[in-house]
Design an enzyme around this catalytic site. Structure first.
Site, PDB file in Angstrom:
ATOM      1  N   LYS A  68       0.821  -1.219   0.000  1.00 23.22           N
ATOM      2  CA  LYS A  68       0.000   0.000   0.000  1.00 23.22           C
ATOM      3  C   LYS A  68       0.852   1.265   0.000  1.00 23.22           C
ATOM      4  O   LYS A  68       2.042   1.231   0.297  1.00 23.22           O
ATOM      5  CB  LYS A  68      -0.966  -0.025   1.189  1.00 23.22           C
TER       6      LYS A  68
ATOM      7  N   ARG B 124      -3.759  -9.927   4.901  1.00 22.49           N
ATOM      8  CA  ARG B 124      -4.163  -9.993   3.498  1.00 22.49           C
ATOM      9  C   ARG B 124      -2.985  -9.507   2.666  1.00 22.49           C
ATOM     10  O   ARG B 124      -2.591  -8.343   2.792  1.00 22.49           O
ATOM     11  CB  ARG B 124      -5.402  -9.109   3.310  1.00 22.49           C
TER      12      ARG B 124
HETATM   13  C1  7PJ Z   1      -8.198  -4.239   1.776  1.00 26.93           C
HETATM   14  C2  7PJ Z   1      -9.245  -5.059   1.352  1.00 26.93           C
HETATM   15  C3  7PJ Z   1      -7.850  -4.218   3.156  1.00 26.93           C
HETATM   16  C4  7PJ Z   1      -9.600  -5.839   3.491  1.00 26.93           C
HETATM   17  C5  7PJ Z   1      -8.449  -3.964  -0.322  1.00 26.93           C
HETATM   18  C6  7PJ Z   1      -5.579  -3.361  -1.849  1.00 26.93           C
HETATM   19  C7  7PJ Z   1      -6.765  -2.483  -1.955  1.00 26.93           C
HETATM   20  N1  7PJ Z   1      -9.940  -5.854   2.191  1.00 26.93           N
HETATM   21  N2  7PJ Z   1      -9.396  -4.871   0.022  1.00 26.93           N
HETATM   22  N3  7PJ Z   1      -8.586  -5.045   3.962  1.00 26.93           N
HETATM   23  N4  7PJ Z   1      -7.697  -3.572   0.706  1.00 26.93           N
HETATM   24  N5  7PJ Z   1     -10.257  -6.616   4.349  1.00 26.93           N
HETATM   25  O1  7PJ Z   1      -5.600  -4.545  -2.136  1.00 26.93           O
HETATM   26  O2  7PJ Z   1      -4.518  -2.805  -1.510  1.00 26.93           O
HETATM   27  O3  7PJ Z   1      -6.964  -3.497   3.637  1.00 26.93           O
HETATM   28  S1  7PJ Z   1      -8.289  -3.402  -1.947  1.00 26.93           S
END
Ligand code: 7PJ
Length: 304
Positions: free
Chosen positions: A233, A268
């Site tokens: 990020k 994640r």
């Molecule tokens: C997140 C997400 C996060 C959860 C995205 C990316 C942007 N779901 N979906 N937490 N970020 N739970 O993949 O950087 O931080 S989309």
């Protein structure tokens, strides 16, 4: 070591109900990101093709992913919205094909129609960056056994990075997540299906994100597992000066370990293999074993 981790570690048997599976939280779990979008910020366009996406999912599972999270719409700030048909076309077939991969399959969506369609084909987990706030979202998930992730986001993806402001970000995030947990429980959703996520990058500046990470134990409700997404990020870019997301792997690992130290139970990530290595070392430092992904869940016998 924060108290939160002790509370939710499987020393006292914490389990996350996740569709066909019951996930043991005996060590940090790894959710591998599979974006089937042409425009995601760090891997957009790489896995749009079905065969490539399927192969990528299996590669992440071979590397040690405990869950696969499929996303059909980019939530990158300023990303164009995707029509429902397009999103369904991208994700449903892939979900079906991955259901025999041996790990829970998650869908990253905030749209109740996508939730329903994905649940119909058998998805195990719903990861909703809007925290199940869209009208119809609670109804879509209520009478199922899927796991749920409630994410904090200030604003909406198209505008959320326009001068976000907080008085006390950790208190704000905690109050929001507590309110969502209460609403979900009042809607009849069992708390063993829930996890929460402070939503790094969702309506937050780099400084907000680092404050939130530093203060994570204060920002997350107790008694529910915490999922964090820091992988590649922009906050990692801000601290390292790395403008290319794929060059943010080492920085992401540092952030990930800080989150684990402060109570996160699920991470994640895009880069599963380096994450597994970092977490294995982390477990060894703390005198804890590393369990293979296949031993981290038991099949649950839920019948609808
Ligand atoms: C997140 C997400 C996060 C959860 C995205 C990316 C942007 N779901 N979906 N937490 N970020 N739970 O993949 O950087 O931080 S989309």
């Amino acid at each position: 070591m924060s108290n939160t981790f002790k509370k939710i570690s499987s020393a006292n048997g914490a389990i996350l109900q996740c569709g066909r599976f019951k996930l043991k939280l005996a060590r940090p779990l790894i959710m591998g990101i599979l974006n089937v979008t042409p425009d995601s910020f760090s891997d957009g366009g790489c896995f749009v093709n079905y065969n490539t996406a399927y192969a990528r999912a299996h590669q992440m599972i071979d590397e040690g992913a405990d869950i696969i999270d499929i996303g059909g719409e980019s939530t990158r700030p300023g990303a164009p919205l995707v029509t429902l048909d397009k999103e369904l076309e991208r994700v449903l077939f892939l979900i079906e094909k991955l259901l025999n991969a041996g790990v829970p399959i998650s869908i990253d969506t905030y749209k109740p129609q996508v939730m329903r369609a994905a649940l119909n084909v058998g998805v195990d987990f719903i990861n909703d960056i809007r925290g199940l706030r869209q009208p119809g979202a609670l109804d879509a998930v209520r009478d199922t056994f899927c796991g749920l992730c409630v994410v904090h986001m200030q604003g909406a993806p198209s505008t959320m990075q326009h001068k976000p402001q907080y008085h006390d970000i950790s208190a704000n995030v905690r109050d929001f997540l507590n309110e969502r947990i209460c609403s979900l429980e009042q809607a009849g959703i069992a708390s063993n299906r829930l996890c929460v996520d402070p939503g790094f990058g969702f309506g937050k500046t780099a400084q907000h994100n680092f404050t939130l990470l530093r203060e994570l134990p204060r920002a997350i409700p107790t008694g529910v597992p915490t999922l964090v997404g820091l992988s590649r990020k922009s906050m990692i870019g801000a601290a390292t000066g790395r403008r290319v997301p794929k060059q943010r792997i080492a920085g992401s690992l540092a952030g990930m370990l800080a989150a684990i130290d402060r109570g996160a139970a699920i991470v994640r990530v895009h880069d599963v293999a380096p994450t597994v290595d970092a977490l294995k070392v982390w477990q060894a430092i703390n005198g804890r074993p590393w369990y293979h992904a296949q031993s981290m869940h038991v099949m649950s016998n839920n019948k609808l």
